[in-house]
Structures are given as structure tokens and as C-alpha cells.
Design an enzyme around this catalytic site. Structure first.
Site, PDB file in Angstrom:
ATOM      1  N   ASP A   1       0.927  -1.182   0.055  1.00 13.30           N
ATOM      2  CA  ASP A   1      -0.085   0.090   0.178  1.00 13.30           C
ATOM      3  C   ASP A   1       0.855   1.250   0.042  1.00 13.30           C
ATOM      4  O   ASP A   1       1.854   1.444   0.736  1.00 13.30           O
ATOM      5  CB  ASP A   1      -0.969   0.219   1.232  1.00 13.30           C
ATOM      6  CG  ASP A   1      -1.930  -0.990   1.271  1.00 13.30           C
ATOM      7  OD1 ASP A   1      -2.186  -1.598   0.216  1.00 13.30           O
ATOM      8  OD2 ASP A   1      -2.923  -0.938   2.254  1.00 13.30           O
TER       9      ASP A   1
ATOM     10  N   LYS B   1      -8.392   0.577  -5.176  1.00 13.17           N
ATOM     11  CA  LYS B   1      -9.446  -0.089  -4.828  1.00 13.17           C
ATOM     12  C   LYS B   1     -10.797   0.666  -4.975  1.00 13.17           C
ATOM     13  O   LYS B   1     -10.653   1.868  -5.074  1.00 13.17           O
ATOM     14  CB  LYS B   1      -9.514   0.045  -3.064  1.00 13.17           C
ATOM     15  CG  LYS B   1      -8.314  -0.720  -2.414  1.00 13.17           C
ATOM     16  CD  LYS B   1      -8.346  -0.615  -0.525  1.00 13.17           C
ATOM     17  CE  LYS B   1      -7.113  -1.144  -0.174  1.00 13.17           C
ATOM     18  NZ  LYS B   1      -7.000  -2.649  -0.410  1.00 13.17           N
TER      19      LYS B   1
ATOM     20  N   GLY C   1      -5.340  -3.007   8.643  1.00 15.09           N
ATOM     21  CA  GLY C   1      -4.889  -1.896   9.666  1.00 15.09           C
ATOM     22  C   GLY C   1      -4.843  -2.248  11.018  1.00 15.09           C
ATOM     23  O   GLY C   1      -4.645  -1.195  11.768  1.00 15.09           O
TER      24      GLY C   1
ATOM     25  N   GLY D   1      -3.318  -7.498   8.273  1.00 19.68           N
ATOM     26  CA  GLY D   1      -2.457  -7.390   9.488  1.00 19.68           C
ATOM     27  C   GLY D   1      -1.081  -8.001   9.246  1.00 19.68           C
ATOM     28  O   GLY D   1      -0.689  -8.092  10.346  1.00 19.68           O
TER      29      GLY D   1
ATOM     30  N   GLY E   1      -0.326  -3.825   3.916  1.00 16.24           N
ATOM     31  CA  GLY E   1      -1.091  -2.309   3.986  1.00 16.24           C
ATOM     32  C   GLY E   1      -0.163  -1.355   4.929  1.00 16.24           C
ATOM     33  O   GLY E   1       0.859  -1.027   4.717  1.00 16.24           O
ATOM     34  N   SER E   2      -0.662  -1.231   6.147  1.00 15.12           N
ATOM     35  CA  SER E   2      -0.272  -0.543   6.969  1.00 15.12           C
ATOM     36  C   SER E   2       1.089  -0.643   7.597  1.00 15.12           C
ATOM     37  O   SER E   2       1.995   0.353   8.085  1.00 15.12           O
ATOM     38  CB  SER E   2      -1.281  -0.327   8.435  1.00 15.12           C
ATOM     39  OG  SER E   2      -2.595  -0.242   7.827  1.00 15.12           O
TER      40      SER E   2
END
Ligand code: PLP
Length: 283
Positions: free
Chosen positions: A17, A74, A146, A209, A230-231
Site C-alpha cells: 500500500d 481499490k 489496519g 494485518g 498495508g499499514s
């Protein structure tokens, strides 16, 4: 014709991301096989409590211009027009994502209407096969985006694997096959294809995650074909080093000595929020 081959090309890779062109360049240099362009990473979306929509095509275009690797973006679940916009933008892949606020609570996008390949999230075999029947070229676990807590992604891949194993071992008669296909709300032909292949007919990535090289390797050992991060990366103190370490751990997922090296001295990682604490706070 579903472009499953375009998704096969990502196999073994890490999709990161990114919210800016600078981050996209860092991801490409670290060896990402693709980037996911979005305005806010899931950890921040989660915190905002707002309606989350497709990102502004201007920022997606900037990211597309900055890198040579494929770019994903997305759209909301069921939002056919957001998907039409991204296809018009000539995006490489569309993620019909539960991280955004769903636009349609009963139907997903009919992905067979599009030329661009789609990736969709799934928590179990039924969800995965319903998305594939709608035209998804790639599946990923939903996990719990997230959070930096890998346990939901682990749960989802194990569930999909155990249901495939059940179908292979326990469905002997046509009536049993029909009945399980009905339970999963998919054509029996698709179920038979899974039994024959002993896996999903499209690539299946881990997502939701994943925050460390060890998390990535764990999901690869569980049989995932690649990883979305992602995060985790850009919420850590040293994104460049962590990004490279996650790519290396995904490639060498069966080599503990190498993963030891990749896991060492990464600096402060994403703090994360455990699934247990989310359940307690009722979020
Ligand atoms: N996941 C999310 C986030 C949804 O909003 C919906 C409904 O639209 C579903 C899953 C339903 O998926 P399925 O059709 O596989 O039951």
C-alpha cells in the site's frame, strides 16, 4: 475471458500500500511486485470512522507515472461505476475492497463485465468461489486490515484450505457435491474444478494485518501465493529496510536463517492493535 494470467504473474511477490509517488518509488526499489495506490492506508481509514471511497484518480495517476511495476487501486464493494472509472484510467488491477465502505450490501461487482483483472477478499471457500464466479482473477484473505494483527489472515487461509480438503476427502457422490455447492452458493462445476486442482483456480494472496517479515513467511508457509502489506510498512520507523525485509522473507519463506537476518534490527515496527482489544472495545 478472465485475465487470471495477469494475476499469476504476481505469484511469490509482495504488494504494498502506498499513498504517495515517493512511497511507490520506495516500494518498487524494495522489490514490490505491485503497489496499491490509495489516499489513506487502512490503519488511518479505520481510525477516521468516515465513509471511505475510491481514491482521487489524480493521485492514482501520479503513482502510475512514478513506477514501472503494476498499480492497483481499490473500489467499494458493489460500486460498478468506481470500477468503470479505474478501468478508464487504465489501472492494472482493481481491488474490490471491504476496507472501503460497501456501496451495495447484497451484490458485488459483476467482474466478468470488465477487461481489467480484479482481486477480491475472502474469509472462507464460499466467499472465494462466489467472487471467482463473478469474475475475480485473484483472491486474498480479508484478514483484519489496519491492525498489524496477523491472526485473522491466518484464520482465513486455514479455513479455505480445510474446506478444500473436506471437499477432496468427503464429497463422494453427486448429491454430496450438489449439496455443498448449494451451501457455498456456487455452480457445482466450479467446486469440481477446485477438487481436481486441489486448490483455488486463481492465485490466493494473504492480506489484512501482515506487518513483519515473519508474518509474511508464516502466511507463505500456510500456502498463500504472495502477500499484501498495508499499514505495516509505512507505519514503521524504517519503511525502506522493512519493505526489503518483507520481500526477502516472502521469497525465502522456508529458510529460518535468512528470515532471522531479515527480522533483525528493523527499528520500531507498527504498534498495531490486537483483535482481542478491538473485540473488547466493540469496534
Ligand atoms: N463482505 C462484505 C464486506 C460485504 O459488504 C458483503 C455484502 O455485500 C459480503 C461480504 C457478502 O459476500 P457474499 O456474497 O460472498 O456473501
Amino acid at each position: 475471458k478472465i485475465k487470471t494470467g495477469l494475476a499469476q504473474m504476481l505469484k511469490g511477490g509482495v504488494i504494498m500500500d502506498v499513498v504517495t509517488a515517493e512511497q511507490a518509488i520506495i516500494a518498487e526499489r524494495a522489490g514490490a511486485c505491485a503497489v496499491m495506490a490509495l489516499e489513506k492506508i487502512p490503519a488511518d481509514m479505520r481510525a477516521s470512522g468516515n465513509v471511505c471511497r475510491m481514491s482521487d484518480p489524480k493521485m492514482i495517476k501520479e503513482i502510475m507515472a512514478a513506477v514501472s511495476i503494476p498499480v492497483m487501486a481499490k473500489v467499494r464493494i458493489g460500486h460498478t461505476v468506481e470500477a468503470q472509472i479505474l478501468e478508464a484510467l487504465e489501472i492494472d488491477y482493481i481491488d474490490e475492497s471491504e476496507v472501503l465502505t460497501p456501496a451495495d450490501w447484497s451484490d458485488h461487482i459483476t467482474k466478468t463485465d470488465f477487461k481489467v483483472p480484479f482481486v477480491c477478499g475472502a474469509k472462507d471457500l464460499g466467499e472465494a468461489l462466489r467472487r471467482i464466479h463473478e469474475g475475480a482473477a485473484m483472491i486474498r484473505t480479508k484478514g483484519e486490515a489496519g491492525t498489524g494483527d496477523v491472526s485473522e489472515a491466518v484464520k482465513h487461509i486455514k479455513k479455505i484450505k480445510s474446506q478444500i480438503q473436506y471437499a477432496i476427502n468427503d464429497l463422494k457422490t453427486d448429491a454430496q457435491l450438489e449439496s455443498f455447492a448449494k451451501e457455498l452458493r456456487i455452480p457445482v462445476s466450479l467446486l469440481k474444478q477446485v477438487i481436481e486442482l486441489k486448490k483455488l483456480p486463481v492465485v490466493n494472496f494473504a492480506a489484512g494485518g501482515v506487518a513483519t517479515p515473519a508474518d509474511a513467511a508464516l502466511l507463505m508457509q500456510l500456502g498463500c501465493d504472495g502477500v499484501f502489506v498495508g499499514s505495516g510498512i509505512f507505519k514503521s520507523k524504517n519503511p525502506e529496510k522493512l519493505a526489503k525485509a518483507i520481500v526477502n522473507a516472502t521469497t525465502n519463506f522456508e529458510d529460518p536463517l535468512k528470515i532471522l537476518e531479515y527480522s533483525t534490527d528493523l527499528g520500531e515496527l507498527m504498534a498495531g492493535v490486537s483483535i482481542e482489544s478491538i473485540k473488547k472495545n466493540g469496534n
